[in-house]
Design an enzyme around this catalytic site. Sequence first.
Site, PDB file in Angstrom:
ATOM      1  N   TYR A  52     -59.878  35.354 -16.487  1.00 47.25           N
ATOM      2  CA  TYR A  52     -58.502  34.945 -16.179  1.00 47.25           C
ATOM      3  C   TYR A  52     -58.403  33.471 -15.819  1.00 47.25           C
ATOM      4  CZ  TYR A  52     -56.920  39.726 -16.582  1.00 47.25           C
ATOM      5  OH  TYR A  52     -56.611  40.957 -17.086  1.00 47.25           O
ATOM      6  N   ARG A  55     -57.883  31.851 -19.111  1.00 51.03           N
ATOM      7  CA  ARG A  55     -56.510  32.112 -19.575  1.00 51.03           C
ATOM      8  C   ARG A  55     -55.511  31.213 -18.840  1.00 51.03           C
ATOM      9  NH1 ARG A  55     -59.716  34.925 -21.386  1.00 51.03           N
ATOM     10  NH2 ARG A  55     -59.642  33.327 -23.001  1.00 51.03           N
ATOM     11  N   ASN A  86     -45.313  39.852 -21.113  1.00 55.57           N
ATOM     12  CA  ASN A  86     -46.247  38.728 -21.070  1.00 55.57           C
ATOM     13  C   ASN A  86     -46.485  38.251 -19.639  1.00 55.57           C
ATOM     14  OD1 ASN A  86     -46.179  38.873 -23.884  1.00 55.57           O
ATOM     15  ND2 ASN A  86     -44.474  37.422 -24.003  1.00 55.57           N
ATOM     16  N   ASP A  88     -47.494  35.107 -19.028  1.00 54.20           N
ATOM     17  CA  ASP A  88     -47.336  33.650 -18.996  1.00 54.20           C
ATOM     18  C   ASP A  88     -45.989  33.285 -18.379  1.00 54.20           C
ATOM     19  OD1 ASP A  88     -45.212  33.406 -21.158  1.00 54.20           O
ATOM     20  OD2 ASP A  88     -46.805  34.355 -22.313  1.00 54.20           O
ATOM     21  N   HIS A 103     -45.866  43.131 -16.390  1.00 49.22           N
ATOM     22  CA  HIS A 103     -47.330  43.223 -16.261  1.00 49.22           C
ATOM     23  C   HIS A 103     -47.932  42.153 -15.367  1.00 49.22           C
ATOM     24  CE1 HIS A 103     -47.140  45.435 -20.389  1.00 49.22           C
ATOM     25  NE2 HIS A 103     -46.859  46.230 -19.381  1.00 49.22           N
ATOM     26  N   GLY A 168     -40.829  40.201 -30.602  1.00 48.49           N
ATOM     27  CA  GLY A 168     -42.265  39.972 -30.573  1.00 48.49           C
ATOM     28  C   GLY A 168     -43.086  41.080 -29.962  1.00 48.49           C
TER      29      GLY A 168
END
Length: 227
Positions: A52, A55, A86, A88, A103, A168
């Site tokens: 992570y 990421r 997502n 992000d 999430h 998406g």
Amino acid sequence: MKIAVLTGAGISAESGIQTFRDQDGLWEGHDVMEVATPEGWQKNKQKVLDFYNVRRQQLLQVQPNSAHFALTKLQTHFHVDVVTQNIDNLHEKAGNKNVLHLHGELLKVRSEKSDNLIYSWKKDIKIGDLAKDGNQLRPHVVWFGEAVPLIEDAAQIFSNADLIMVIGTSLQVYPAAGLIDYASVNTKIIHIDPKPSVSETKRISVFTEKASIATPKVVQQLISTYL
């Protein structure tokens, strides 16, 4: 008009964020059982943190794309709630205001023992980085096998929506994929995905294009139609 938007990995992929595909059980070459489950965390915390941390540093280098910005434009005309799978922050960077992260969020951490001890975080997490309760910090993400605490809030958003956009995501990951079932039977659904998992009907409009291509066109169409 209230618009509920569900976004998945496809909208972030166009900004350069790798997507997860579970047919081979790998995420960028990693076994998801080792880096995205409570069991993996207990087995090797350093390995999970390393995964992570990479990421997170990648995320800090990428920018929103035209699909994210189109949703920002949409919210200037309608009430828009974005529910994203997502982790992000690209929706927020683009200016989206009402964003619910089903999430979790990569730029947040929490105590491994207390779910409510959550902190903003942009640097690497290291072994020995502790929450106020004295426990190790972990990524603030929902791992496989863990409950999705915000699913009821998301369901409420979709049950109140006048229009739904799905962007998406293949609608294969539950419980997120079940959110459209909370909508009224008359609520129109717009599905944007190069490989959609649903067929076009009187209720469902399908755009088999990338998010960055179709979303701006659909947003302009909605503004022209409803204003």
